[in-house]
Enzyme design. Sequence first.
Site, PDB file in Angstrom:
ATOM      1  N   ALA A 244       3.035  -0.743   5.001  1.00  0.00           N
ATOM      2  CA  ALA A 244       2.591  -0.779   6.397  1.00  0.00           C
ATOM      3  C   ALA A 244       1.994  -2.133   6.800  1.00  0.00           C
ATOM      4  O   ALA A 244       1.928  -2.445   7.998  1.00  0.00           O
ATOM      5  CB  ALA A 244       1.593   0.343   6.656  1.00  0.00           C
TER       6      ALA A 244
ATOM      7  N   TYR B 276      11.300   8.839   1.652  1.00  0.00           N
ATOM      8  CA  TYR B 276      11.307   7.721   0.701  1.00  0.00           C
ATOM      9  C   TYR B 276      12.080   7.987  -0.589  1.00  0.00           C
ATOM     10  O   TYR B 276      12.145   7.120  -1.456  1.00  0.00           O
ATOM     11  CB  TYR B 276       9.866   7.314   0.376  1.00  0.00           C
ATOM     12  CG  TYR B 276       9.109   6.824   1.597  1.00  0.00           C
ATOM     13  CD1 TYR B 276       9.530   5.689   2.293  1.00  0.00           C
ATOM     14  CD2 TYR B 276       8.000   7.503   2.078  1.00  0.00           C
ATOM     15  CE1 TYR B 276       8.860   5.246   3.418  1.00  0.00           C
ATOM     16  CE2 TYR B 276       7.318   7.066   3.210  1.00  0.00           C
ATOM     17  CZ  TYR B 276       7.756   5.931   3.876  1.00  0.00           C
ATOM     18  OH  TYR B 276       7.091   5.499   4.983  1.00  0.00           O
TER      19      TYR B 276
ATOM     20  N   PRO C 147       0.788  -1.224   0.000  1.00  0.00           N
ATOM     21  CA  PRO C 147       0.000   0.000   0.000  1.00  0.00           C
ATOM     22  C   PRO C 147       0.829   1.287   0.000  1.00  0.00           C
ATOM     23  O   PRO C 147       1.828   1.391   0.704  1.00  0.00           O
ATOM     24  CB  PRO C 147      -0.833  -0.095   1.285  1.00  0.00           C
ATOM     25  CG  PRO C 147      -0.158  -1.126   2.113  1.00  0.00           C
ATOM     26  CD  PRO C 147       0.501  -2.069   1.162  1.00  0.00           C
TER      27      PRO C 147
HETATM   28  O1  CA2 Z   1      10.358   1.963   3.998  1.00  0.00           O
HETATM   29  C1  CA2 Z   1       9.528   1.281   3.387  1.00  0.00           C
HETATM   30  O2  CA2 Z   1       9.723   0.811   2.278  1.00  0.00           O
HETATM   31  C2  CA2 Z   1       8.142   1.058   4.024  1.00  0.00           C
HETATM   32  O3  CA2 Z   1       7.719  -0.252   3.691  1.00  0.00           O
HETATM   33  C3  CA2 Z   1       7.228   2.093   3.413  1.00  0.00           C
HETATM   34  C4  CA2 Z   1       5.829   2.077   4.021  1.00  0.00           C
HETATM   35  C5  CA2 Z   1       5.911   2.169   5.542  1.00  0.00           C
HETATM   36  O4  CA2 Z   1       4.612   2.059   6.099  1.00  0.00           O
HETATM   37  C6  CA2 Z   1       6.795   1.076   6.117  1.00  0.00           C
HETATM   38  O5  CA2 Z   1       6.860   1.241   7.519  1.00  0.00           O
HETATM   39  C7  CA2 Z   1       8.184   1.166   5.532  1.00  0.00           C
HETATM   40  C8  CA2 Z   1       5.020   3.269   3.531  1.00  0.00           C
HETATM   41  C9  CA2 Z   1       4.893   3.310   2.050  1.00  0.00           C
HETATM   42  C10 CA2 Z   1       4.335   4.651   1.707  1.00  0.00           C
HETATM   43  O6  CA2 Z   1       4.986   5.085   0.561  1.00  0.00           O
HETATM   44  C11 CA2 Z   1       4.871   6.395   0.258  1.00  0.00           C
HETATM   45  C12 CA2 Z   1       5.742   6.857  -0.666  1.00  0.00           C
HETATM   46  C13 CA2 Z   1       5.702   8.175  -1.026  1.00  0.00           C
HETATM   47  C14 CA2 Z   1       4.772   9.027  -0.463  1.00  0.00           C
HETATM   48  C15 CA2 Z   1       3.897   8.553   0.469  1.00  0.00           C
HETATM   49  C16 CA2 Z   1       3.936   7.214   0.830  1.00  0.00           C
END
Ligand code: CA2
Length: 145
Positions: free
Chosen positions: A77, A23, A10
């Site tokens: 998440a 990110y 997600p």
């Molecule tokens: O660090 C990672 O790759 C995560 O899997 C990313 C998830 C987070 O909930 C994990 O704890 C760690 C969140 C993905 C959200 O991705 C976004 C990217 C750009 C803007 C907003 C959200």
Amino acid sequence: MTSILILNGPNLNLLGTRQPAVYGSTTLADVEAMCRTHADTLGFALGFEQSNHEGVLIDLIHAAKGTHAGIILNAGAYTHTSMALMDAISSVELPVVEVHLSNIHAREAFRHKSYIAPVALGQICGFGAQGYVMALDALKGHFAK
Ligand code: CA2
């Protein structure tokens, strides 16, 4: 040819468009292109998917059995919440490399827990998009054993 499924959970469709400080500015399409280039050099075929829905991710894991030899999974998440994804991984008995862009252990306490880690070959986190490329190398090494 050995095929690998790269599966993204997600909100990862938003990669590169928001929260670049956390990110990075690489988009998911950029990640896919990087992975395809590296998979070519390793002799892997690649499936690359993203879903915001837990059940769809589970269906894709089930469908990987018989099609792909391994999975690279950034469950987003759901990593921290989903026993259902953990069970799906256990059920297919495929090697899974868990990837995160950010270092989940250096962030909020709720991100320190991973339901994926106990059923994964290993976890790569904190190296941004390069982590996916590292995961391809990890699977190559695993298959060479
Ligand atoms: O660090 C990672 O790759 C995560 O899997 C990313 C998830 C987070 O909930 C994990 O704890 C760690 C969140 C993905 C959200 O991705 C976004 C990217 C750009 C803007 C907003 C959200």
